[in-house]
Design a protein around this motif. Structure first.
Motif, PDB file in Angstrom:
ATOM      1  N   LYS A  47       8.673   6.731 -11.592  1.00  0.00           N
ATOM      2  CA  LYS A  47       7.474   6.413 -10.816  1.00  0.00           C
ATOM      3  C   LYS A  47       6.243   6.357 -11.720  1.00  0.00           C
ATOM      4  O   LYS A  47       5.335   5.555 -11.482  1.00  0.00           O
ATOM      5  N   ALA A  48       6.209   7.208 -12.747  1.00  0.00           N
ATOM      6  CA  ALA A  48       5.090   7.156 -13.685  1.00  0.00           C
ATOM      7  C   ALA A  48       5.083   5.835 -14.445  1.00  0.00           C
ATOM      8  O   ALA A  48       4.024   5.225 -14.663  1.00  0.00           O
ATOM      9  N   MET A  49       6.265   5.366 -14.862  1.00  0.00           N
ATOM     10  CA  MET A  49       6.336   4.062 -15.525  1.00  0.00           C
ATOM     11  C   MET A  49       5.934   2.945 -14.564  1.00  0.00           C
ATOM     12  O   MET A  49       5.259   1.980 -14.956  1.00  0.00           O
ATOM     13  N   ALA A  50       6.351   3.065 -13.308  1.00  0.00           N
ATOM     14  CA  ALA A  50       5.955   2.064 -12.310  1.00  0.00           C
ATOM     15  C   ALA A  50       4.443   2.064 -12.115  1.00  0.00           C
ATOM     16  O   ALA A  50       3.824   1.003 -11.961  1.00  0.00           O
ATOM     17  N   LEU A  51       3.836   3.249 -12.135  1.00  0.00           N
ATOM     18  CA  LEU A  51       2.377   3.329 -12.019  1.00  0.00           C
ATOM     19  C   LEU A  51       1.710   2.651 -13.209  1.00  0.00           C
ATOM     20  O   LEU A  51       0.690   1.969 -13.047  1.00  0.00           O
ATOM     21  N   GLY A  52       2.287   2.824 -14.407  1.00  0.00           N
ATOM     22  CA  GLY A  52       1.747   2.124 -15.571  1.00  0.00           C
ATOM     23  C   GLY A  52       1.813   0.616 -15.398  1.00  0.00           C
ATOM     24  O   GLY A  52       0.876  -0.111 -15.768  1.00  0.00           O
ATOM     25  N   MET A  53       2.912   0.116 -14.815  1.00  0.00           N
ATOM     26  CA  MET A  53       3.016  -1.317 -14.551  1.00  0.00           C
ATOM     27  C   MET A  53       1.979  -1.767 -13.525  1.00  0.00           C
ATOM     28  O   MET A  53       1.383  -2.845 -13.658  1.00  0.00           O
ATOM     29  N   VAL A  54       1.757  -0.940 -12.513  1.00  0.00           N
ATOM     30  CA  VAL A  54       0.757  -1.282 -11.490  1.00  0.00           C
ATOM     31  C   VAL A  54      -0.624  -1.399 -12.121  1.00  0.00           C
ATOM     32  O   VAL A  54      -1.397  -2.319 -11.801  1.00  0.00           O
ATOM     33  N   VAL A  55      -0.950  -0.503 -13.032  1.00  0.00           N
ATOM     34  CA  VAL A  55      -2.259  -0.537 -13.687  1.00  0.00           C
ATOM     35  C   VAL A  55      -2.405  -1.814 -14.513  1.00  0.00           C
ATOM     36  O   VAL A  55      -3.442  -2.487 -14.459  1.00  0.00           O
ATOM     37  N   VAL A  56      -1.361  -2.153 -15.271  1.00  0.00           N
ATOM     38  CA  VAL A  56      -1.422  -3.362 -16.104  1.00  0.00           C
ATOM     39  C   VAL A  56      -1.589  -4.605 -15.229  1.00  0.00           C
ATOM     40  O   VAL A  56      -2.447  -5.465 -15.494  1.00  0.00           O
ATOM     41  N   VAL A  57      -0.789  -4.710 -14.181  1.00  0.00           N
ATOM     42  CA  VAL A  57      -0.865  -5.878 -13.298  1.00  0.00           C
ATOM     43  C   VAL A  57      -2.210  -5.923 -12.574  1.00  0.00           C
ATOM     44  O   VAL A  57      -2.791  -7.011 -12.387  1.00  0.00           O
ATOM     45  N   ALA A  81       0.816  -1.207   0.000  1.00  0.00           N
ATOM     46  CA  ALA A  81       0.000   0.000   0.000  1.00  0.00           C
ATOM     47  C   ALA A  81       0.857   1.269   0.000  1.00  0.00           C
ATOM     48  O   ALA A  81       0.651   2.179  -0.812  1.00  0.00           O
ATOM     49  N   VAL A  82       1.833   1.333   0.909  1.00  0.00           N
ATOM     50  CA  VAL A  82       2.671   2.543   1.000  1.00  0.00           C
ATOM     51  C   VAL A  82       3.492   2.764  -0.270  1.00  0.00           C
ATOM     52  O   VAL A  82       3.517   3.878  -0.815  1.00  0.00           O
ATOM     53  N   PRO A  83       4.186   1.742  -0.819  1.00  0.00           N
ATOM     54  CA  PRO A  83       4.913   1.974  -2.077  1.00  0.00           C
ATOM     55  C   PRO A  83       3.999   2.378  -3.230  1.00  0.00           C
ATOM     56  O   PRO A  83       4.365   3.237  -4.045  1.00  0.00           O
ATOM     57  N   THR A  84       2.809   1.763  -3.316  1.00  0.00           N
ATOM     58  CA  THR A  84       1.887   2.133  -4.387  1.00  0.00           C
ATOM     59  C   THR A  84       1.432   3.573  -4.243  1.00  0.00           C
ATOM     60  O   THR A  84       1.343   4.316  -5.236  1.00  0.00           O
ATOM     61  N   LEU A  85       1.156   3.981  -3.014  1.00  0.00           N
ATOM     62  CA  LEU A  85       0.749   5.371  -2.779  1.00  0.00           C
ATOM     63  C   LEU A  85       1.878   6.327  -3.124  1.00  0.00           C
ATOM     64  O   LEU A  85       1.653   7.382  -3.748  1.00  0.00           O
ATOM     65  N   THR A 116       2.180   6.562  -6.901  1.00  0.00           N
ATOM     66  CA  THR A 116       1.070   7.322  -7.483  1.00  0.00           C
ATOM     67  C   THR A 116       1.263   8.817  -7.274  1.00  0.00           C
ATOM     68  O   THR A 116       1.079   9.624  -8.205  1.00  0.00           O
ATOM     69  N   ILE A 117       1.646   9.202  -6.066  1.00  0.00           N
ATOM     70  CA  ILE A 117       1.864  10.632  -5.792  1.00  0.00           C
ATOM     71  C   ILE A 117       3.046  11.147  -6.612  1.00  0.00           C
ATOM     72  O   ILE A 117       2.981  12.232  -7.210  1.00  0.00           O
ATOM     73  N   GLY A 118       4.126  10.383  -6.659  1.00  0.00           N
ATOM     74  CA  GLY A 118       5.302  10.808  -7.403  1.00  0.00           C
ATOM     75  C   GLY A 118       5.044  10.931  -8.884  1.00  0.00           C
ATOM     76  O   GLY A 118       5.638  11.783  -9.559  1.00  0.00           O
ATOM     77  N   ALA A 119       4.165  10.078  -9.431  1.00  0.00           N
ATOM     78  CA  ALA A 119       3.875  10.133 -10.863  1.00  0.00           C
ATOM     79  C   ALA A 119       3.202  11.432 -11.262  1.00  0.00           C
ATOM     80  O   ALA A 119       3.322  11.866 -12.419  1.00  0.00           O
ATOM     81  N   PHE A 120       2.504  12.049 -10.338  1.00  0.00           N
ATOM     82  CA  PHE A 120       1.792  13.297 -10.634  1.00  0.00           C
ATOM     83  C   PHE A 120       2.447  14.497  -9.963  1.00  0.00           C
ATOM     84  O   PHE A 120       1.798  15.523  -9.743  1.00  0.00           O
ATOM     85  N   THR A 121       3.719  14.369  -9.618  1.00  0.00           N
ATOM     86  CA  THR A 121       4.454  15.454  -8.968  1.00  0.00           C
ATOM     87  C   THR A 121       5.671  15.809  -9.808  1.00  0.00           C
ATOM     88  O   THR A 121       6.407  14.926 -10.261  1.00  0.00           O
ATOM     89  N   GLY A 122       5.893  17.098 -10.034  1.00  0.00           N
ATOM     90  CA  GLY A 122       7.044  17.551 -10.797  1.00  0.00           C
ATOM     91  C   GLY A 122       8.292  17.644  -9.940  1.00  0.00           C
ATOM     92  O   GLY A 122       8.266  17.416  -8.716  1.00  0.00           O
ATOM     93  N   ASP A 123       9.412  18.006 -10.574  1.00  0.00           N
ATOM     94  CA  ASP A 123      10.669  18.135  -9.842  1.00  0.00           C
ATOM     95  C   ASP A 123      10.613  19.259  -8.815  1.00  0.00           C
ATOM     96  O   ASP A 123      11.362  19.241  -7.828  1.00  0.00           O
ATOM     97  N   ASP A 124       9.725  20.225  -9.054  1.00  0.00           N
ATOM     98  CA  ASP A 124       9.594  21.345  -8.118  1.00  0.00           C
ATOM     99  C   ASP A 124       8.604  21.058  -6.998  1.00  0.00           C
ATOM    100  O   ASP A 124       8.318  21.927  -6.175  1.00  0.00           O
ATOM    101  N   GLY A 125       8.063  19.844  -6.975  1.00  0.00           N
ATOM    102  CA  GLY A 125       7.118  19.473  -5.926  1.00  0.00           C
ATOM    103  C   GLY A 125       5.690  19.857  -6.210  1.00  0.00           C
ATOM    104  O   GLY A 125       4.812  19.624  -5.371  1.00  0.00           O
ATOM    105  N   GLN A 126       5.412  20.436  -7.373  1.00  0.00           N
ATOM    106  CA  GLN A 126       4.070  20.849  -7.726  1.00  0.00           C
ATOM    107  C   GLN A 126       3.367  19.772  -8.550  1.00  0.00           C
ATOM    108  O   GLN A 126       4.015  19.012  -9.285  1.00  0.00           O
ATOM    109  N   PRO A 127       2.035  19.697  -8.448  1.00  0.00           N
ATOM    110  CA  PRO A 127       1.298  18.703  -9.246  1.00  0.00           C
ATOM    111  C   PRO A 127       1.487  18.953 -10.745  1.00  0.00           C
ATOM    112  O   PRO A 127       1.510  20.098 -11.199  1.00  0.00           O
ATOM    113  N   THR A 128       1.624  17.879 -11.487  1.00  0.00           N
ATOM    114  CA  THR A 128       1.829  17.988 -12.927  1.00  0.00           C
ATOM    115  C   THR A 128       1.403  16.697 -13.605  1.00  0.00           C
ATOM    116  O   THR A 128       1.361  15.635 -12.971  1.00  0.00           O
ATOM    117  N   LEU A 129       1.102  16.810 -14.892  1.00  0.00           N
ATOM    118  CA  LEU A 129       0.782  15.644 -15.710  1.00  0.00           C
ATOM    119  C   LEU A 129       1.896  15.329 -16.699  1.00  0.00           C
ATOM    120  O   LEU A 129       1.741  14.439 -17.542  1.00  0.00           O
TER     121      LEU A 129
END
Length: 304
Positions: free
Chosen positions: A275-285, A44-48, A51-64
């Motif tokens: 982390k975004a690529m890892a999130l993609g793997m989580v979705v597929v699995v 749960a903690v690694p997945t969370l 997920t947060i890191g995938a939508f966070t930029g290098d400056d700490g702000q939300p991004t896509l």
């Protein structure tokens, strides 16, 4: 004056029984606390965090931008290669593993063959990572003893077409090695659930062996077979250590792309892309395991 109705006091035995039930339920829940703690810390903690890191930029702000970068050509190619690798090894492992499981079912119940193969499958299904990669390199790698034996004694060079062991064909071979015993483990209970009376009933009605497998055993085993194949797909899709030890150049699959994004000294600042690529793997699995759960639920209706 209105009469005052008093509620009779509950017997002390009822109170003791209720307390006993609460304590029993509490002890039962206490037994699964380590499991939930393990799931929370390692799932749960690694997945969370991913997920947060995938939508966070290098400056700490939300991004896509990280999720949008998944459409880059090299990342798409890595996902396609990972899916193809997982699908091919899952199908090969499912077919050969199902055949081996069928041999075990038709063998003498409790015999030496079944006990040895089942025990070996339990070990080999977990025999992966660096150890498995080293075993293949020491056996059929460029300096492997089988490679040298064939070359020195018979003039056969298994690498005349290229160093295939350290590329995608080699990953297919190595992954299939641990997929087959895993299939034996997960598919054997379904074969054990096929009752001999069903075949006897088919033969008594004039049915042939082909009709038995096509109309009786085949439809019953199909959900279990497909579910086991999906499990093998998820197992191969999430494997990392074996490919990391075997593939020395390039990152043909997603786990190796994630490693490059997290540890590369050439391209910095791509941790969140990893982390975004890892999130993609989580979705597929997650999708694969959801389909696996549906098939297992259907199998349980007749297996029980």
């Amino acid at each position: 004056m209105a009469a005052v109705v008093t509620r009779p006091a509950e017997p002390a035995s009822d109170n003791r029984g209720r307390l006993s039930r609460v304590l029993t339920r509490g002890r039962s829940l206490l037994g699964v606390v380590p499991f939930f703690a393990f799931v929370a810390v390692f799932l749960a903690v690694p997945t969370l965090e991913v997920t947060i890191g995938a939508f966070t930029g290098d400056d700490g702000q939300p991004t896509l931008s990280n999720v949008g970068a998944l459409m880059n050509g090299y990342i798409v190619d890595a996902f396609i290669s990972s899916i193809l690798l997982s699908a091919v090894t899952a199908v090969l492992g499912a077919v050969f593993g199902a055949l081996l499981a069928y041999v075990l079912v038709t063998a003498k119940e409790g015999g030496l063959l079944r006990r040895v193969v089942t025990a070996a499958s339990g070990v080999l299904a977990q025999f992966g990572g660096v150890t498995l990669a080293f075993a293949f390199m020491a056996t059929i790698g460029l300096p492997g003893f089988v490679t040298l034996f064939l070359r020195d004694n018979f003039g056969i060079n298994i690498y005349s077409g290229g160093v295939w062991l350290y590329e995608m064909p080699g990953l297919v071979l190595v992954y299939t090695y641990f997929q087959i015993p895993l299939m034996v483990i997960v598919f054997l209970p379904a074969l054990d659930g096929v009752r001999p009376q069903w075949r006897e009933a088919t033969e008594s009605l004039g049915g042939s062996t082909w009709q038995y497998w096509r109309r009786v055993a085949g439809p019953l085993l199909a959900p279990a077979f497909l579910g086991s194949t999906l499990l093998l797909f998820a197992n191969a899709f999430s494997a990392y250590a074996t490919a990391a030890a075997l593939v020395s150049q390039g990152s043909p699959i997603v786990p190796l792309q994630i490693r490059s994004a997290l540890t590369s000294e050439v391209v910095l600042g791509q941790q969140n892309l990893g982390k975004a690529m890892a999130l993609g793997m989580v979705v597929v699995v997650a999708v694969v395991m959801w389909l696996y759960a549906l098939l297992q639920r259907r199998t349980a209706k007749w297996l029980g």
